[in-house]
Write a protein that holds these residues in place. Structure first.
Motif, PDB file in Angstrom:
ATOM      1  N   HIS A  36      -3.337  17.597 -58.296  1.00 45.64           N
ATOM      2  CA  HIS A  36      -3.411  16.838 -56.934  1.00 45.64           C
ATOM      3  C   HIS A  36      -3.679  15.292 -57.513  1.00 45.64           C
ATOM      4  N   ALA A  37      -3.633  14.902 -58.804  1.00 48.88           N
ATOM      5  CA  ALA A  37      -4.113  13.436 -58.885  1.00 48.88           C
ATOM      6  C   ALA A  37      -3.237  12.374 -58.339  1.00 48.88           C
ATOM      7  N   ALA A  38      -3.662  11.253 -58.100  1.00 47.34           N
ATOM      8  CA  ALA A  38      -2.618  10.422 -57.607  1.00 47.34           C
ATOM      9  C   ALA A  38      -1.660   9.784 -58.252  1.00 47.34           C
ATOM     10  N   ALA A  39      -2.237   9.907 -59.516  1.00 48.60           N
ATOM     11  CA  ALA A  39      -1.382   9.370 -60.814  1.00 48.60           C
ATOM     12  C   ALA A  39      -0.317  10.441 -61.415  1.00 48.60           C
ATOM     13  N   ALA A  40       0.752   9.910 -61.672  1.00 47.40           N
ATOM     14  CA  ALA A  40       1.661  10.671 -62.639  1.00 47.40           C
ATOM     15  C   ALA A  40       1.144  11.290 -63.809  1.00 47.40           C
ATOM     16  N   ILE A  41       1.019  12.686 -64.120  1.00 46.85           N
ATOM     17  CA  ILE A  41       0.651  13.051 -65.321  1.00 46.85           C
ATOM     18  C   ILE A  41       1.685  14.099 -65.602  1.00 46.85           C
ATOM     19  N   VAL A  42       2.238  13.875 -67.121  1.00 46.05           N
ATOM     20  CA  VAL A  42       3.168  14.523 -67.874  1.00 46.05           C
ATOM     21  C   VAL A  42       2.596  14.961 -69.049  1.00 46.05           C
ATOM     22  N   TRP A  43       2.635  16.244 -69.568  1.00 46.39           N
ATOM     23  CA  TRP A  43       2.290  16.571 -70.671  1.00 46.39           C
ATOM     24  C   TRP A  43       3.727  16.889 -71.710  1.00 46.39           C
ATOM     25  N   ILE A  44       3.901  16.129 -72.639  1.00 44.90           N
ATOM     26  CA  ILE A  44       5.134  16.138 -73.418  1.00 44.90           C
ATOM     27  C   ILE A  44       5.053  16.915 -74.858  1.00 44.90           C
ATOM     28  N   GLN A  45       6.006  17.836 -75.047  1.00 41.60           N
ATOM     29  CA  GLN A  45       5.861  18.684 -76.302  1.00 41.60           C
ATOM     30  C   GLN A  45       6.037  17.941 -77.474  1.00 41.60           C
ATOM     31  N   TYR A  52       4.365  20.085 -68.881  1.00 41.76           N
ATOM     32  CA  TYR A  52       3.796  20.207 -67.669  1.00 41.76           C
ATOM     33  C   TYR A  52       3.931  18.664 -66.915  1.00 41.76           C
ATOM     34  N   VAL A  53       4.190  19.065 -65.660  1.00 44.81           N
ATOM     35  CA  VAL A  53       4.390  17.655 -64.708  1.00 44.81           C
ATOM     36  C   VAL A  53       3.468  17.951 -63.516  1.00 44.81           C
ATOM     37  N   ASN A  54       2.940  17.144 -62.780  1.00 45.19           N
ATOM     38  CA  ASN A  54       2.072  17.411 -61.626  1.00 45.19           C
ATOM     39  C   ASN A  54       3.100  16.747 -60.598  1.00 45.19           C
ATOM     40  N   GLU A  55       2.418  16.779 -59.341  1.00 40.70           N
ATOM     41  CA  GLU A  55       3.133  16.564 -58.175  1.00 40.70           C
ATOM     42  C   GLU A  55       3.509  15.007 -58.111  1.00 40.70           C
ATOM     43  N   ALA A  56       2.587  14.266 -58.617  1.00 42.30           N
ATOM     44  CA  ALA A  56       2.757  12.716 -58.567  1.00 42.30           C
ATOM     45  C   ALA A  56       3.915  12.238 -59.505  1.00 42.30           C
ATOM     46  N   ALA A  57       4.113  13.250 -60.618  1.00 41.17           N
ATOM     47  CA  ALA A  57       4.995  12.827 -61.497  1.00 41.17           C
ATOM     48  C   ALA A  57       6.323  13.167 -60.829  1.00 41.17           C
ATOM     49  N   CYS A  58       6.454  14.205 -60.142  1.00 40.17           N
ATOM     50  CA  CYS A  58       7.607  14.845 -59.568  1.00 40.17           C
ATOM     51  C   CYS A  58       8.176  13.683 -58.403  1.00 40.17           C
ATOM     52  N   ALA A  59       7.242  13.053 -57.730  1.00 33.62           N
ATOM     53  CA  ALA A  59       7.475  12.227 -56.608  1.00 33.62           C
ATOM     54  C   ALA A  59       7.836  10.843 -57.396  1.00 33.62           C
ATOM     55  N   LEU A  60       7.134  10.544 -58.403  1.00 35.36           N
ATOM     56  CA  LEU A  60       7.394   8.984 -58.995  1.00 35.36           C
ATOM     57  C   LEU A  60       8.966   9.151 -59.718  1.00 35.36           C
ATOM     58  N   TYR A  61       9.433  10.228 -60.437  1.00 32.05           N
ATOM     59  CA  TYR A  61      10.406  10.294 -60.855  1.00 32.05           C
ATOM     60  C   TYR A  61      11.822  10.897 -60.005  1.00 32.05           C
ATOM     61  N   GLY A  62      11.249  11.074 -58.803  1.00 27.79           N
ATOM     62  CA  GLY A  62      12.287  11.626 -57.764  1.00 27.79           C
ATOM     63  C   GLY A  62      12.805  13.066 -58.275  1.00 27.79           C
ATOM     64  N   ALA A  63      12.343  13.938 -58.728  1.00 29.96           N
ATOM     65  CA  ALA A  63      13.005  15.124 -59.173  1.00 29.96           C
ATOM     66  C   ALA A  63      11.855  16.534 -59.088  1.00 29.96           C
ATOM     67  N   GLU A  64      12.538  17.454 -58.864  1.00 35.59           N
ATOM     68  CA  GLU A  64      12.016  18.669 -58.818  1.00 35.59           C
ATOM     69  C   GLU A  64      11.202  19.304 -59.997  1.00 35.59           C
ATOM     70  N   ARG A  65      10.058  19.846 -59.937  1.00 44.11           N
ATOM     71  CA  ARG A  65       9.432  20.112 -61.062  1.00 44.11           C
ATOM     72  C   ARG A  65      10.134  20.948 -62.122  1.00 44.11           C
ATOM     73  N   THR A  66      10.919  21.961 -61.554  1.00 42.48           N
ATOM     74  CA  THR A  66      11.820  22.702 -62.460  1.00 42.48           C
ATOM     75  C   THR A  66      12.921  21.944 -63.084  1.00 42.48           C
ATOM     76  N   GLU A  67      13.606  20.749 -62.506  1.00 40.06           N
ATOM     77  CA  GLU A  67      14.376  19.973 -63.266  1.00 40.06           C
ATOM     78  C   GLU A  67      13.664  19.367 -64.281  1.00 40.06           C
TER      79      GLU A  67
END
Length: 90
Positions: A36-45, A52-67
């Motif tokens: 629920h952080a306001a900042a986009a958080i992504v974990w890249i392997q 992992y991507v949080n809600e803010a990352a999904c909103a920032l990149y305009g994509a669904e989590r599964t995508e």
């Protein structure tokens, strides 16, 4: 059961359970905070795929989590192909 009936192994087991529960509670709190952080958080392997991507990352990149989770770092930054990302990890 009162404390007079407890053996040392029972006390150690109960203490471990308390520590485990505290650790689980802390992990759950951190998971909630990251999600629920306001900042986009992504974990890249290391292979460039999203772990992992949080809600803010999904909103920032305009994509669904599964995508996003089915994609790689090049989806959000075209200068990083999976091959280039892998080379950065070596």
């Amino acid at each position: 059961m009162n404390t007079d009936d407890l053996q040392r192994s029972d006390i150690v087991s109960l203490a471990r359970d308390g520590v485990r529960q505290r650790d689980l509670d802390e992990l759950e709190f951190m998971r909630f905070s990251v999600e629920h952080a306001a900042a986009a958080i992504v974990w890249i392997q290391p292979n460039g795929r999203f772990r992992y991507v949080n809600e803010a990352a999904c909103a920032l990149y305009g994509a669904e989590r599964t995508e996003l989770l089915a994609s790689d770092v090049s989806m959000i930054d075209t200068q990083y192909s999976p091959e280039r990302w892998i080379s950065l990890w070596q």
